[in-house]
Design a protein around this motif. Structure first.
Motif, short mmCIF file in Angstrom:
data_model
loop_
_atom_site.label_atom_id
_atom_site.label_comp_id
_atom_site.label_asym_id
_atom_site.label_seq_id
_atom_site.Cartn_x
_atom_site.Cartn_y
_atom_site.Cartn_z
N GLN A 1 22.03 47.06 31.54
CA GLN A 1 21.59 46.58 30.16
C GLN A 1 20.49 45.88 30.72
N LYS A 2 19.90 45.08 31.64
CA LYS A 2 18.70 44.27 31.84
C LYS A 2 17.76 45.62 32.13
N PHE A 3 18.05 46.69 32.37
CA PHE A 3 16.79 48.20 32.25
C PHE A 3 17.13 48.29 30.83
N VAL A 4 18.11 48.25 30.19
CA VAL A 4 17.75 48.88 28.54
C VAL A 4 16.48 48.02 28.30
N LEU A 5 16.53 46.60 28.53
CA LEU A 5 16.12 45.26 28.17
C LEU A 5 14.53 45.82 28.34
N ASN A 6 13.89 45.92 30.14
CA ASN A 6 13.18 45.90 30.47
C ASN A 6 12.56 47.35 29.87
N THR A 7 12.96 47.85 29.78
CA THR A 7 12.11 49.57 29.43
C THR A 7 12.24 49.47 27.73
N TYR A 8 12.54 49.50 27.27
CA TYR A 8 13.12 49.44 25.71
C TYR A 8 13.35 48.08 24.17
N GLY A 9 12.92 46.82 26.03
CA GLY A 9 13.52 45.72 24.46
C GLY A 9 14.00 45.53 23.81
N LEU A 10 15.46 46.33 24.41
CA LEU A 10 16.76 45.72 23.64
C LEU A 10 17.32 44.91 23.93
N ASN A 11 18.33 44.27 24.33
CA ASN A 11 19.37 43.00 24.31
C ASN A 11 20.80 44.20 23.20
N VAL A 12 21.01 44.89 24.35
CA VAL A 12 22.29 46.03 23.42
C VAL A 12 23.32 45.81 24.95
N GLY A 13 24.81 45.72 24.26
CA GLY A 13 25.77 46.19 25.25
C GLY A 13 26.17 46.80 26.08
N GLU A 14 27.38 46.69 26.97
CA GLU A 14 27.26 47.71 27.74
C GLU A 14 27.45 49.16 27.07
N ASP A 15 28.12 49.19 26.55
CA ASP A 15 28.39 50.79 25.88
C ASP A 15 27.05 51.47 25.49
N GLU A 16 26.36 51.11 24.57
CA GLU A 16 25.24 51.28 24.49
C GLU A 16 24.19 51.46 25.06
N SER A 17 24.11 50.05 26.19
CA SER A 17 22.81 50.68 27.19
C SER A 17 23.12 51.68 27.51
N ASP A 18 24.14 51.84 28.43
CA ASP A 18 25.05 53.46 29.38
C ASP A 18 24.45 54.76 28.07
#
Length: 172
Positions: free
Chosen positions: A138-155
């Motif tokens: 989730q941190k990777f997705v937030l830092n890379t894509y600027g998206l704050n999403v849940g576990e399944d979506e972030s995976d």
């Protein structure tokens, strides 16, 4: 021509990549084209009878097939299953994976099954426990894509990130 050859044949074109982090209750997905996330989200089996695995499988494959029909991806990357702690869950995930593969074979859609360790390595996901890896994704997705999403979506986004940075696909 096998499915990987089909993917490799298109490797220099800009193509739509759909990724799935599948389960019988919640399936995260992400659609990327030209290194941009077009859409991501979670497919949810609503109010399913927790004990009726067959019904959940049926509902989930319908949700996945509707998504595929709507977004028309050129290739699909989805996570391989791995045994965690529960044999029954592992069995259900194996059944869902088989149904997805059969559907993709029938529709002649190219796919790649990705071991969790491979996509997590490309994304730099660390952590010993599953929960720690989920939070780090989730941190990777937030830092890379600027998206704050849940576990399944972030995976699913992590799997798509792997796909567009893999040997299979080079997008311009």
């Amino acid at each position: 021509m096998d499915f990987l050859e089909k993917v490799n044949r298109k490797k220099w074109k800009i193509i739509k990549v759909l990724s799935l982090d599948q389960s019988t209750k919640l399936t995260g997905y992400c659609l990327i084209s030209n290194n941009k996330i077009i859409e991501s989200g979670v497919l949810t089996v609503e109010e399913a009878d927790e004990k009726n695995t067959v019904e959940r499988l049926k509902i989930m494959i319908n949700l996945i097939s509707n998504l595929i029909h709507r977004v028309k991806p050129d290739v699909i990357f989805f996570e391989d299953i791995q045994f965690q702690r529960n044999y029954q869950t592992y069995k259900q995930l194996a059944q869902l994976q088989g149904i997805i593969m059969a559907y993709l074979f029938q529709k002649d859609i190219a796919f790649v099954v990705v071991p969790p360790t491979k996509w997590k390595s490309v994304c730099g996901i660390k952590g010993r426990a599953r929960e720690e890896q989920k939070k780090n994704t989730q941190k990777f997705v937030l830092n890379t894509y600027g998206l704050n999403v849940g576990e399944d979506e972030s995976d699913a986004i992590g799997i798509c990130h792997y796909a567009v940075n893999s040997k299979y696909i080079k997008q311009k």
